[in-house]
Design a protein around this motif. Structure first.
Motif, mmCIF file in Angstrom:
data_model
loop_
_atom_site.group_PDB
_atom_site.id
_atom_site.type_symbol
_atom_site.label_atom_id
_atom_site.label_comp_id
_atom_site.label_asym_id
_atom_site.label_seq_id
_atom_site.Cartn_x
_atom_site.Cartn_y
_atom_site.Cartn_z
ATOM 1 N N LEU A 137 0.930 -1.173 0.121
ATOM 2 C CA LEU A 137 -0.434 0.358 0.332
ATOM 3 C C LEU A 137 1.165 1.050 0.386
ATOM 4 O O LEU A 137 1.974 1.187 0.679
ATOM 5 C CB LEU A 137 -0.828 0.098 1.128
ATOM 6 C CG LEU A 137 -1.887 -1.125 1.419
ATOM 7 C CD1 LEU A 137 -2.613 -0.860 2.912
ATOM 8 C CD2 LEU A 137 -2.266 -1.562 0.141
ATOM 9 N N HIS A 138 0.719 2.033 -1.707
ATOM 10 C CA HIS A 138 1.676 2.948 -1.023
ATOM 11 C C HIS A 138 1.097 4.407 -1.999
ATOM 12 O O HIS A 138 0.559 4.120 -3.562
ATOM 13 C CB HIS A 138 2.747 2.889 -2.263
ATOM 14 C CG HIS A 138 4.079 3.982 -2.056
ATOM 15 N ND1 HIS A 138 4.239 5.667 -2.913
ATOM 16 C CD2 HIS A 138 4.762 3.977 -0.403
ATOM 17 C CE1 HIS A 138 5.218 5.702 -2.153
ATOM 18 N NE2 HIS A 138 6.033 5.499 -1.209
ATOM 19 N N PRO A 139 0.703 5.354 -2.031
ATOM 20 C CA PRO A 139 -0.410 6.106 -2.946
ATOM 21 C C PRO A 139 0.628 6.310 -4.055
ATOM 22 O O PRO A 139 0.005 6.979 -5.435
ATOM 23 C CB PRO A 139 -0.485 7.271 -1.995
ATOM 24 C CG PRO A 139 1.010 7.567 -1.487
ATOM 25 C CD PRO A 139 1.263 5.763 -0.796
ATOM 26 N N ALA A 140 1.667 6.164 -4.493
ATOM 27 C CA ALA A 140 2.204 6.886 -5.016
ATOM 28 C C ALA A 140 2.485 5.182 -6.856
ATOM 29 O O ALA A 140 3.258 4.834 -7.466
ATOM 30 C CB ALA A 140 4.226 6.748 -5.619
ATOM 31 N N LEU A 141 1.952 3.782 -5.843
ATOM 32 C CA LEU A 141 1.827 3.045 -6.646
ATOM 33 C C LEU A 141 1.020 3.000 -7.672
ATOM 34 O O LEU A 141 0.144 3.287 -7.157
ATOM 35 C CB LEU A 141 2.035 1.592 -6.054
ATOM 36 C CG LEU A 141 3.114 1.302 -5.379
ATOM 37 C CD1 LEU A 141 2.977 0.146 -4.799
ATOM 38 C CD2 LEU A 141 4.207 1.901 -5.575
ATOM 39 N N PRO A 142 1.080 2.982 -9.186
ATOM 40 C CA PRO A 142 -0.141 2.319 -9.803
ATOM 41 C C PRO A 142 -0.729 1.121 -9.609
ATOM 42 O O PRO A 142 -1.216 0.336 -9.126
ATOM 43 C CB PRO A 142 0.149 1.984 -11.074
ATOM 44 C CG PRO A 142 2.100 2.580 -10.567
ATOM 45 C CD PRO A 142 2.242 2.338 -9.712
ATOM 46 N N GLY A 143 -2.929 1.854 -9.644
ATOM 47 C CA GLY A 143 -3.537 0.714 -9.055
ATOM 48 C C GLY A 143 -4.068 1.145 -6.991
ATOM 49 O O GLY A 143 -5.182 0.613 -6.843
ATOM 50 N N HIS A 144 -2.809 1.817 -6.990
ATOM 51 C CA HIS A 144 -3.389 2.554 -5.380
ATOM 52 C C HIS A 144 -5.129 2.901 -5.852
ATOM 53 O O HIS A 144 -5.079 4.153 -6.459
ATOM 54 C CB HIS A 144 -2.053 2.800 -4.487
ATOM 55 C CG HIS A 144 -2.419 3.296 -3.153
ATOM 56 N ND1 HIS A 144 -2.805 2.561 -2.355
ATOM 57 C CD2 HIS A 144 -3.277 3.828 -2.796
ATOM 58 C CE1 HIS A 144 -3.012 2.382 -1.415
ATOM 59 N NE2 HIS A 144 -3.171 4.134 -0.905
ATOM 60 N N PRO A 145 -5.680 2.640 -4.359
ATOM 61 C CA PRO A 145 -6.956 4.060 -4.716
ATOM 62 C C PRO A 145 -6.070 5.500 -4.789
ATOM 63 O O PRO A 145 -6.221 5.677 -3.465
ATOM 64 C CB PRO A 145 -7.772 3.667 -3.343
ATOM 65 C CG PRO A 145 -7.182 2.474 -3.053
ATOM 66 C CD PRO A 145 -5.738 2.188 -3.132
ATOM 67 N N GLY A 146 -6.473 5.790 -6.142
ATOM 68 C CA GLY A 146 -6.520 7.031 -5.385
ATOM 69 C C GLY A 146 -5.281 8.178 -6.040
ATOM 70 O O GLY A 146 -4.460 8.997 -5.940
ATOM 71 N N HIS A 147 -4.793 6.825 -6.582
ATOM 72 C CA HIS A 147 -3.523 7.132 -7.712
ATOM 73 C C HIS A 147 -3.202 8.425 -8.687
ATOM 74 O O HIS A 147 -2.621 9.510 -8.627
ATOM 75 C CB HIS A 147 -2.508 5.683 -8.111
ATOM 76 C CG HIS A 147 -1.493 5.769 -8.838
ATOM 77 N ND1 HIS A 147 0.046 6.349 -8.323
ATOM 78 C CD2 HIS A 147 -1.157 5.719 -9.668
ATOM 79 C CE1 HIS A 147 0.522 6.150 -9.497
ATOM 80 N NE2 HIS A 147 0.100 6.137 -10.447
ATOM 81 N N GLU A 148 -4.031 7.943 -9.267
ATOM 82 C CA GLU A 148 -4.330 9.231 -10.431
ATOM 83 C C GLU A 148 -4.441 10.704 -9.316
ATOM 84 O O GLU A 148 -3.857 11.940 -10.423
ATOM 85 C CB GLU A 148 -5.369 8.876 -11.669
ATOM 86 C CG GLU A 148 -5.137 8.209 -12.510
ATOM 87 C CD GLU A 148 -5.424 6.641 -11.164
ATOM 88 O OE1 GLU A 148 -5.710 7.137 -10.383
ATOM 89 O OE2 GLU A 148 -4.909 5.678 -12.064
ATOM 90 N N ILE A 149 -5.144 10.777 -8.191
ATOM 91 C CA ILE A 149 -5.539 11.879 -7.750
ATOM 92 C C ILE A 149 -3.958 12.344 -7.150
ATOM 93 O O ILE A 149 -3.571 13.753 -6.971
ATOM 94 C CB ILE A 149 -6.431 11.686 -7.006
ATOM 95 C CG1 ILE A 149 -8.037 11.287 -7.420
ATOM 96 C CG2 ILE A 149 -6.290 13.027 -5.956
ATOM 97 C CD1 ILE A 149 -9.045 11.206 -6.361
ATOM 98 N N TRP A 150 -3.961 11.698 -6.715
ATOM 99 C CA TRP A 150 -2.117 11.878 -5.270
ATOM 100 C C TRP A 150 -0.989 12.071 -6.904
ATOM 101 O O TRP A 150 -0.324 13.318 -6.719
ATOM 102 C CB TRP A 150 -1.829 10.281 -5.551
ATOM 103 C CG TRP A 150 -0.079 10.947 -4.434
ATOM 104 C CD1 TRP A 150 0.236 10.026 -4.861
ATOM 105 C CD2 TRP A 150 -0.189 11.381 -3.486
ATOM 106 N NE1 TRP A 150 1.156 10.839 -4.223
ATOM 107 C CE2 TRP A 150 1.736 11.843 -3.152
ATOM 108 C CE3 TRP A 150 -0.885 11.666 -2.579
ATOM 109 C CZ2 TRP A 150 1.779 12.001 -1.499
ATOM 110 C CZ3 TRP A 150 -0.291 13.002 -1.123
ATOM 111 C CH2 TRP A 150 0.622 13.269 -1.402
ATOM 112 N N MET A 151 -1.243 11.548 -8.092
ATOM 113 C CA MET A 151 -0.004 12.541 -9.168
ATOM 114 C C MET A 151 -1.239 13.476 -9.782
ATOM 115 O O MET A 151 0.169 14.934 -10.001
ATOM 116 C CB MET A 151 0.069 11.203 -10.338
ATOM 117 C CG MET A 151 0.419 9.687 -10.071
ATOM 118 S SD MET A 151 1.811 9.550 -9.703
ATOM 119 C CE MET A 151 2.803 10.151 -10.948
ATOM 120 N N ARG A 152 -1.338 14.318 -9.453
ATOM 121 C CA ARG A 152 -2.310 15.188 -9.906
ATOM 122 C C ARG A 152 -2.005 16.716 -8.046
ATOM 123 O O ARG A 152 -1.336 17.475 -9.241
ATOM 124 C CB ARG A 152 -3.902 15.187 -10.500
ATOM 125 C CG ARG A 152 -4.033 16.573 -10.670
ATOM 126 C CD ARG A 152 -6.601 16.378 -10.391
ATOM 127 N NE ARG A 152 -6.670 16.533 -9.206
ATOM 128 C CZ ARG A 152 -7.344 16.515 -8.588
ATOM 129 N NH1 ARG A 152 -8.651 16.000 -9.921
ATOM 130 N NH2 ARG A 152 -8.065 16.658 -7.786
#
Length: 391
Positions: free
Chosen positions: A289-304
């Motif tokens: 579980l890590h926000p920078a990993l693709p597939g993690h819940p909200g990953h695209e929002i984190w990248m934004r």
């Protein structure tokens, strides 16, 4: 340094110059310990009391902070992009003080279901006794409208979520809350004002447990709340009336830690991502579980919305794997609460299994939260491999 000059500098440069006195003078603001501030005339005393009502940098009494604390307040307000910041003796003190400043008997509070455990405890054991009701809403909520009541006064979010790091769409959520006249407050300890700035994303208040990355050396207890608009005015009044303050020595240590915040977070992030990659290849591991990993819940929002990630990751182990024995046999990963210091840590956690990031894992799977410190990554991986080889 003038405000215009400071604001023209890049954030990394501003970290190095927060609170510096006029030259010639020390590079770091000195520790100023004081309770009583002396005056030569009654007029000077009265003038100071008058000016402090609209200016928290006025040196008037130790409870309102000395110049050491004032420098830290200005630094954190700048980090968070806020109108002002106020200091507390711990992160939980910051959370509880902000909640009591904004809520009254009969009010309703909404909290994301991934909020920090100590926040839940305060609301259950203390806030509810004062007639404030509260409910939780799913971390994937972008439009809060359907969860609001007529008496809802505050929405409290934490993004990424505590322990499992689900990411929320704060701009969308804040827009829906503000349309109903409801304030939004964020626990921003993960981003610590550097990686993530909730106030820029629409929140009215942002809380940081400076015990973690702001201090950065596992030897400081402090918290801060930054705010804007009416929320700032209400918080400021409550802070002064209730006597909340931070000792000068803690303020000094935190400001000194802030100088290296960006450099430390770069190393924490790099080590954590390497550990995430390594764990993902292990047969004992079901998921990372890590926000920078693709597939993690909200990953695209984190990248934004974020500029990076910190040293935290949680690892879901296969059922039957004894994660606690693994932790006992590690050498470089200490077992202990908190995170954000220079050292690597590991501890078993037991978050609610209905969280978005855990829905695909069996409930009997054990979860460990790791904090990647500043050690060399090869040594950390070697430590893990050596411990696993004994199991």
């Amino acid at each position: 340094m003038s405000a215009d000059t400071r604001n023209s500098l890049r954030r990394e440069t501003r970290l190095c110059h927060y609170g510096q006195p006029a030259h010639p003078g020390p590079a770091n603001p000195p520790i100023v310990r004081a309770s009583t501030i002396l005056h030569d005339t009654v007029e000077s005393y009265r003038d100071t009391k008058r000016r402090r009502e609209s200016d928290d940098s006025v040196l008037s009494y130790g409870r309102r902070g000395t110049t050491t604390a004032h420098a830290l307040m200005q630094a954190i307000a700048d980090l968070e992009g806020a109108e002002g910041a106020w200091l507390f003796p711990s992160g939980v003190a910051a959370i509880s003080s902000a909640l009591t400043a904004l809520l009254r008997p009969g009010d309703h509070l909404l909290m994301v279901d991934t909020i920090f455990g100590a926040t839940r405890t305060f609301c259950q054991d203390i806030l509810s006794e004062y007639g404030v009701s509260f409910d939780y809403f799913p971390c994937g909520t972008a439009d809060i409208t359907s969860h609001l009541r007529s008496e809802t006064k505050l929405v409290f979010v934490e993004s990424p979520g505590s322990q499992t790091f689900e990411v929320m769409d704060l701009p969308a959520l804040c827009a829906s809350a503000h349309a109903a006249g409801v304030l939004v407050m964020a626990d921003n300890t993960y981003g610590s004002g550097w990686l993530y700035r909730p106030i820029e994303l629409g929140c009215d208040l942002s809380i940081i447990a400076g015990t973690k990355y702001l201090g950065g050396h596992a030897d400081v207890m402090m918290g801060a709340v930054s705010a804007r608009g009416d929320a700032a005015a209400r918080l400021r009044k409550a802070v002064h009336v209730t006597g909340q303050t931070l000792a000068p020595d803690e303020a000094y240590a935190t400001l000194r830690g802030i100088r290296t915040l960006s450099l430390r977070l770069e190393r924490h992030e790099g080590n954590a991502l390497r550990l995430a990659e390594w764990f993902a290849m292990r047969p004992e591991v079901l998921g990372v579980l890590h926000p920078a990993l693709p597939g993690h819940p909200g990953h695209e929002i984190w990248m934004r919305d974020a500029s990076g990630s910190n040293g935290l990751l949680s690892v879901v182990f296969a059922p039957g794997f004894d994660a606690e024995v693994l932790l006992d046999r590690l050498t470089l990963f200490g077992i202990g609460s908190s995170w954000g210091g220079f050292e690597s840590l590991a501890m078993p956690i037991d978050p609610e299994r209905n969280r978005a990031s855990l829905l695909d894992y069996p409930k009997e799977a054990k979860i460990v939260r790791f904090h990647a410190g500043l050690e060399h990554i090869d040594d950390l991986i070697n430590d893990l491999e050596a411990a696993l080889a004994t199991l």
